[in-house]
Enzyme design. Structure first.
Site, PDB file in Angstrom:
ATOM      1  N   HIS A 238       0.828  -1.209   0.000  1.00  0.00           N
ATOM      2  CA  HIS A 238       0.000   0.000   0.000  1.00  0.00           C
ATOM      3  C   HIS A 238       0.865   1.263   0.000  1.00  0.00           C
ATOM      4  CE1 HIS A 238      -3.036   2.865  -0.041  1.00  0.00           C
ATOM      5  NE2 HIS A 238      -2.339   3.492   0.879  1.00  0.00           N
ATOM      6  N   TYR A 242       1.729   5.540  -2.392  1.00  0.00           N
ATOM      7  CA  TYR A 242       2.011   6.939  -2.033  1.00  0.00           C
ATOM      8  C   TYR A 242       3.439   7.327  -2.375  1.00  0.00           C
ATOM      9  CZ  TYR A 242      -2.543   6.656  -0.076  1.00  0.00           C
ATOM     10  OH  TYR A 242      -3.877   6.456   0.039  1.00  0.00           O
ATOM     11  N   HIS A 389      -9.359   1.373 -11.274  1.00  0.00           N
ATOM     12  CA  HIS A 389      -8.908   2.287 -10.213  1.00  0.00           C
ATOM     13  C   HIS A 389      -7.436   2.649 -10.389  1.00  0.00           C
ATOM     14  CE1 HIS A 389      -7.839   3.771  -6.235  1.00  0.00           C
ATOM     15  NE2 HIS A 389      -7.048   2.736  -6.041  1.00  0.00           N
ATOM     16  N   PHE A 390      -6.604   1.639 -10.577  1.00  0.00           N
ATOM     17  CA  PHE A 390      -5.185   2.014 -10.519  1.00  0.00           C
ATOM     18  C   PHE A 390      -4.645   2.619 -11.815  1.00  0.00           C
ATOM     19  CE2 PHE A 390      -4.376  -2.740 -10.881  1.00  0.00           C
ATOM     20  CZ  PHE A 390      -3.690  -2.733 -12.083  1.00  0.00           C
ATOM     21  N   HIS A 391      -5.411   2.511 -12.900  1.00  0.00           N
ATOM     22  CA  HIS A 391      -4.967   3.276 -14.068  1.00  0.00           C
ATOM     23  C   HIS A 391      -5.293   4.766 -13.909  1.00  0.00           C
ATOM     24  CE1 HIS A 391      -4.235  -0.661 -15.865  1.00  0.00           C
ATOM     25  NE2 HIS A 391      -3.388  -0.010 -16.636  1.00  0.00           N
ATOM     26  N   ARG A 453     -10.267  -9.645 -12.972  1.00  0.00           N
ATOM     27  CA  ARG A 453      -9.044  -9.063 -13.495  1.00  0.00           C
ATOM     28  C   ARG A 453      -8.043 -10.183 -13.753  1.00  0.00           C
ATOM     29  NH1 ARG A 453      -5.747  -6.561  -8.214  1.00  0.00           N
ATOM     30  NH2 ARG A 453      -4.164  -6.192  -9.801  1.00  0.00           N
ATOM     31  N   ARG A 454      -6.939  -9.873 -14.405  1.00  0.00           N
ATOM     32  CA  ARG A 454      -5.837 -10.807 -14.620  1.00  0.00           C
ATOM     33  C   ARG A 454      -6.295 -12.123 -15.246  1.00  0.00           C
ATOM     34  NH1 ARG A 454      -2.374  -9.974  -9.008  1.00  0.00           N
ATOM     35  NH2 ARG A 454      -1.083  -8.376  -9.930  1.00  0.00           N
TER      36      ARG A 454
HETATM   37 FE1  HAS Z   1      -5.606   2.424  -4.443  1.00  0.00          FE
HETATM   38  C1  HAS Z   1      -5.956  -1.009  -4.945  1.00  0.00           C
HETATM   39  C2  HAS Z   1      -7.696   2.249  -1.754  1.00  0.00           C
HETATM   40  C3  HAS Z   1      -5.126   5.795  -3.849  1.00  0.00           C
HETATM   41  C4  HAS Z   1      -2.905   2.391  -6.590  1.00  0.00           C
HETATM   42  N1  HAS Z   1      -4.637   0.976  -5.580  1.00  0.00           N
HETATM   43  C5  HAS Z   1      -4.951  -0.372  -5.663  1.00  0.00           C
HETATM   44  C6  HAS Z   1      -4.051  -1.012  -6.573  1.00  0.00           C
HETATM   45  C7  HAS Z   1      -3.159  -0.063  -7.004  1.00  0.00           C
HETATM   46  C8  HAS Z   1      -3.544   1.187  -6.380  1.00  0.00           C
HETATM   47  C9  HAS Z   1      -1.985  -0.272  -7.951  1.00  0.00           C
HETATM   48  O1  HAS Z   1      -8.983   0.101   0.017  1.00  0.00           O
HETATM   49  C10 HAS Z   1      -4.115  -2.490  -6.989  1.00  0.00           C
HETATM   50  C11 HAS Z   1      -3.171  -3.366  -6.222  1.00  0.00           C
HETATM   51  C12 HAS Z   1      -3.324  -4.792  -6.702  1.00  0.00           C
HETATM   52  O2  HAS Z   1      -2.717  -5.127  -7.721  1.00  0.00           O
HETATM   53  O3  HAS Z   1      -4.073  -5.550  -6.107  1.00  0.00           O
HETATM   54  N2  HAS Z   1      -6.339   3.774  -3.091  1.00  0.00           N
HETATM   55  C13 HAS Z   1      -7.194   3.506  -2.091  1.00  0.00           C
HETATM   56  C14 HAS Z   1      -7.531   4.749  -1.386  1.00  0.00           C
HETATM   57  C15 HAS Z   1      -6.810   5.758  -1.994  1.00  0.00           C
HETATM   58  C16 HAS Z   1      -6.043   5.124  -3.051  1.00  0.00           C
HETATM   59  C17 HAS Z   1      -8.461   4.906  -0.221  1.00  0.00           C
HETATM   60  N3  HAS Z   1      -4.300   3.823  -5.113  1.00  0.00           N
HETATM   61  C18 HAS Z   1      -4.251   5.142  -4.718  1.00  0.00           C
HETATM   62  C19 HAS Z   1      -3.136   5.794  -5.348  1.00  0.00           C
HETATM   63  C20 HAS Z   1      -2.502   4.836  -6.119  1.00  0.00           C
HETATM   64  C21 HAS Z   1      -3.257   3.601  -5.961  1.00  0.00           C
HETATM   65  C22 HAS Z   1      -2.772   7.240  -5.132  1.00  0.00           C
HETATM   66  C23 HAS Z   1      -1.300   4.920  -6.984  1.00  0.00           C
HETATM   67  C24 HAS Z   1      -0.601   5.988  -7.238  1.00  0.00           C
HETATM   68  N4  HAS Z   1      -6.648   0.926  -3.564  1.00  0.00           N
HETATM   69  C25 HAS Z   1      -7.409   1.063  -2.428  1.00  0.00           C
HETATM   70  C26 HAS Z   1      -7.902  -0.264  -2.011  1.00  0.00           C
HETATM   71  C27 HAS Z   1      -7.403  -1.192  -2.929  1.00  0.00           C
HETATM   72  C28 HAS Z   1      -6.619  -0.421  -3.876  1.00  0.00           C
HETATM   73  C29 HAS Z   1      -8.760  -0.601  -0.865  1.00  0.00           C
HETATM   74  C30 HAS Z   1      -7.620  -2.708  -2.919  1.00  0.00           C
HETATM   75  C31 HAS Z   1      -8.707  -3.089  -3.842  1.00  0.00           C
HETATM   76  C32 HAS Z   1      -8.838  -4.598  -3.892  1.00  0.00           C
HETATM   77  O4  HAS Z   1      -9.804  -5.118  -3.332  1.00  0.00           O
HETATM   78  O5  HAS Z   1      -7.986  -5.267  -4.485  1.00  0.00           O
HETATM   79  C33 HAS Z   1      -6.820   7.222  -1.565  1.00  0.00           C
HETATM   80  O6  HAS Z   1      -5.525   7.641  -1.246  1.00  0.00           O
HETATM   81  C34 HAS Z   1      -7.389   8.151  -2.570  1.00  0.00           C
HETATM   82  C35 HAS Z   1      -7.537   9.563  -2.030  1.00  0.00           C
HETATM   83  C36 HAS Z   1      -7.585  10.545  -3.161  1.00  0.00           C
HETATM   84  C37 HAS Z   1      -8.535  11.461  -3.362  1.00  0.00           C
HETATM   85  C38 HAS Z   1      -8.463  12.377  -4.558  1.00  0.00           C
HETATM   86  C39 HAS Z   1      -8.071  13.803  -4.186  1.00  0.00           C
HETATM   87  C40 HAS Z   1      -7.922  14.622  -5.437  1.00  0.00           C
HETATM   88  C41 HAS Z   1      -6.868  15.402  -5.745  1.00  0.00           C
HETATM   89  C42 HAS Z   1      -6.831  16.094  -7.077  1.00  0.00           C
HETATM   90  C43 HAS Z   1      -7.242  17.553  -6.958  1.00  0.00           C
HETATM   91  C44 HAS Z   1      -7.674  18.095  -8.270  1.00  0.00           C
HETATM   92  C45 HAS Z   1      -7.494  19.362  -8.668  1.00  0.00           C
HETATM   93  C46 HAS Z   1      -7.983  19.720 -10.020  1.00  0.00           C
HETATM   94  C47 HAS Z   1      -6.805  20.375  -7.822  1.00  0.00           C
HETATM   95  C48 HAS Z   1      -9.667  11.613  -2.464  1.00  0.00           C
HETATM   96  C49 HAS Z   1      -5.730  15.606  -4.814  1.00  0.00           C
HETATM   97  C50 HAS Z   1      -8.276  21.176 -10.205  1.00  0.00           C
HETATM   98  C51 HAS Z   1      -8.755  21.374 -11.588  1.00  0.00           C
HETATM   99  C52 HAS Z   1      -8.841  22.566 -12.236  1.00  0.00           C
HETATM  100  C53 HAS Z   1      -9.318  22.619 -13.633  1.00  0.00           C
HETATM  101  C54 HAS Z   1      -8.465  23.798 -11.602  1.00  0.00           C
HETATM  102 CU    CU Z   2      -3.881   0.390  -0.814  1.00  0.00          CU
END
Ligand code: HAS
Ligand code: CU
Length: 563
Positions: A238, A242, A389-391, A453-454
């Site tokens: 996990h 980050y 999700h992860f893409h 998947r996979r």
């Molecule tokens: Fe995830 C599975 C939960 C974030 C990557 N995640 C994965 C896997 C990968 C991955 C690779 O709870 C698959 C692993 C595998 O092969 O099995 N993930 C989360 C949660 C977050 C999260 C709670 N993941 C990421 C990030 C990754 C990533 C970052 C890579 C870089 N994820 C999970 C969970 C699984 C999971 C379970 C397991 C699923 C399963 O069952 O297998 C949080 O950190 C997300 C919080 C983010 C936000 C977004 C905030 C938005 C921002 C942008 C601001 C935009 C602006 C635009 C300013 C709430 C900061 C302004 C625009 C204008 C035009 C002005």
């Molecule tokens: Cu995770």
């Protein structure tokens, strides 16, 4: 503002006396390895999508040695999410930490050794992968058993990041001795927190490799304990996400406002966010194991709750980065409630790529929260939703941001003008569109039908015709992404081999805070309390889990080679 007149914690560029040539060269090597890896891994992506709609591409590829879909998927996963990210982050950190501290690396030989150690590890891991001796996918869950060189090579890559980290920390300590009362410059601050978090996080994978998988693959022990191995894996697995994200955050917070013509809205908020990521990134790994039978349910709840706490720094980031962009839009003449958005630099590819990455991350982040909710996880776990999700996260928030960074960093390192700004803009937008199509298709088929998947869905007897329209959508997205990738490489190679020298030197963009006189409180610049909280939370959330698993260790599973 002249360099000399800048507040000390904002300096970030070569001055007449200081040369960063050594660290720049090392950064360039790591970035080159990263981009080569992404080229290899990325080119398999569209082919996987074609397989899912029944176009069987891997049989013709046997001629060049690719034996199966699963070997291709292993190359795709390892090269993209492990190698591209790690080497890019090392390159970016090696470039930016010394510049941000305005101090060359005190011992660049350590980084040189680390760079070559990482490359040696990568080649070692690639050998069995390319010979189809390690088609175990990027998570390499036992009881699937790979060739020992796969595990040893990846371990060396991790060790190389530790060696880099020791050198960065040595340089930082030297800077601190010279500047006892100054606040750590922001870019170095963010990147150092990232590498320290990673160092603590990789204790899990080191334990898995050295304690279980390497002795097992070498035949020193006959059987292994898959449950303990998986839990050690996710201890690192996990926080690794980050580790990939925080360098993009460094750019969004501390570089992008400068590129857009604005200011960093709140330095304090930014610093707090990075400390929260240090403290909270690691004790959440069990949210990948909600469905694992051997982990007590109570600890899964603890990890779920900490995962939701981890949502807070990302929402703070969304707010602060948006507010910083608003200062930019208004400084550029934008007015009204949303008029400032039009006044952002939409013709600057470095900016556009990163802003589009942020927008995609909003959806990736919301999906993350879905994943972290136990009852919803039961629906989407191991389905196509997860690659969806992860893409959006590592494939967009991280990768598209790294493309955006490359659009100023590669010209800076080579001294050559970017080959084509127009092509770079097209590249960013096509990545955005391709990713929307692909991730929408993947999320929806995973959620609605539980499509696994996979899997080689193109030849799965259980595949339903109902899936086809969404599979086709995802495949079109994948092909657009492939074209976008080719545009990126054309531009990078075009820049590297260009004869057009830069007309004016490029400075590393360093955003200034909105309030230049504000000095952040000391507690936002002290390692000890935050590292202590980090270790305490890890012991609390993982201590009993590992105590249970290690005291009941069950070395009973033989290895399997199913490919
Ligand atoms: Fe995830 C599975 C939960 C974030 C990557 N995640 C994965 C896997 C990968 C991955 C690779 O709870 C698959 C692993 C595998 O092969 O099995 N993930 C989360 C949660 C977050 C999260 C709670 N993941 C990421 C990030 C990754 C990533 C970052 C890579 C870089 N994820 C999970 C969970 C699984 C999971 C379970 C397991 C699923 C399963 O069952 O297998 C949080 O950190 C997300 C919080 C983010 C936000 C977004 C905030 C938005 C921002 C942008 C601001 C935009 C602006 C635009 C300013 C709430 C900061 C302004 C625009 C204008 C035009 C002005
Ligand atoms: Cu995770």
């Amino acid at each position: 503002m002249s360099l000399a007149a800048r507040p000390e914690h904002l300096v970030g560029e070569d001055s007449a006396e200081i040369s960063f040539a050594q660290s720049d060269r090392l950064a360039g090597i790591s970035l080159g390895v990263a981009m080569t890896a992404l080229f290899i891994g990325g080119s398999l992506g569209p082919l996987q999508k074609l397989e899912h709609i029944g176009i069987n591409w891997y049989k013709p590829l046997r001629a060049i040695g690719l034996q199966s879909y699963y070997q291709g998927l292993t190359i795709h996963g390892v090269m993209n999410v492990l190698v591209w990210t790690t080497f890019f982050i090392v390159g970016f950190s090696t470039f930016a930490i010394p510049r941000s501290l305005n101090k060359p690396l005190v011992n660049p030989t350590i980084n040189r050794i680390a760079t070559y150690l990482g490359i040696a590890g990568l080649l070692m891991a690639l050998y069995p992968i390319l010979l189809n001796l390690a088609s175990v996918l990027f998570t390499f869950y036992p009881p699937l058993k790979a060739h020992p060189l796969f595990y040893i090579g990846l371990t060396l890559v991790v060790v190389s990041t530790w060696v880099h980290a020791w050198s960065y920390i040595q340089t930082y300590r030297a800077w601190r001795r010279e500047n006892p009362d100054k606040r750590t410059p922001l870019i170095a601050f963010g990147l150092l927190i990232n590498i320290v978090m990673w160092h603590i996080a990789t204790i899990g994978i080191a334990g898995e490799m050295l304690g279980l998988l390497i002795p097992w693959s070498l035949g020193l022990v006959e059987a292994t304990d898959p449950q303990l191995a998986r839990t050690l894996f996710w201890f690192t697995g996990h926080p690794i996400v980050y580790f990939w994200l925080l360098p993009a955050y460094v750019s969004w917070y501390f570089m992008i406002p400068k590129q857009a013509g604005g200011k960093l809205f709140s330095e304090d908020a930014a610093r707090l966010v990075f400390w929260l990521f240090l403290a909270l990134s690691i004790p959440v790994g069990l949210h990948h194991q909600f469905l694992d039978p051997g982990v007590p349910a109570g600890w899964k709840v603890v990890h779920a709750v900490i995962t939701w706490m981890l949502f807070i720094p990302s929402v703070m980031t969304a707010f602060t980065v948006c507010a910083s962009l608003e200062t930019a839009g208004r400084a550029n003449g934008g007015t009204g409630l949303l008029g400032w958005i039009r006044a952002l630099p939409w013709s600057d590819p470095s900016y556009v790529a990163q802003n589009l990455a942020m927008i995609l991350f909003v959806f990736g982040g919301i999906g993350g929260l879905t994943n972290a909710s136990y009852n919803l996880n039961l629906v989407i776990h191991n389905t196509m939703w997860v690659p969806g999700h992860f893409h959006l996260t590592v494939g967009s928030a991280t990768t598209l941001s790294f493309f955006g960074i490359s659009y100023w960093l590669i010209p800076k390192l080579t001294g050559h003008q970017l080959f084509s700004r127009k092509l770079a803009l097209w590249q960013a937008w096509t990545w955005f569109v391709g990713m929307i199509l692909m991730s929408n298709g993947l999320h929806t088929i995973g959620l609605n039908w539980g499509v696994p998947r996979r899997s080689m869905l193109g030849s799965a007897p259980y595949a339903s015709p109902d899936w086809q329209p969404l599979m086709i959508e995802a495949a079109i997205g994948g092909i657009i992404l492939g074209i976008s990738g080719l545009m990126f490489y054309t531009n990078i190679l075009g820049t590297v081999f260009s004869k057009k020298k830069l007309e004016a030197p490029i400075e590393m963009p360093v955003a200034e805070p909105l309030d230049p006189d504000h000095v952040p409180p000391t507690w936002l610049d002290r390692w000890r309390p935050w590292v202590t909280v980090t270790i305490a939370l890890i012991l609390l959330a993982y201590g009993p889990v590992f105590y249970e698993l290690i005291t009941n260790i069950n070395l009973s599973s033989p290895g399997f080679k199913l490919w």
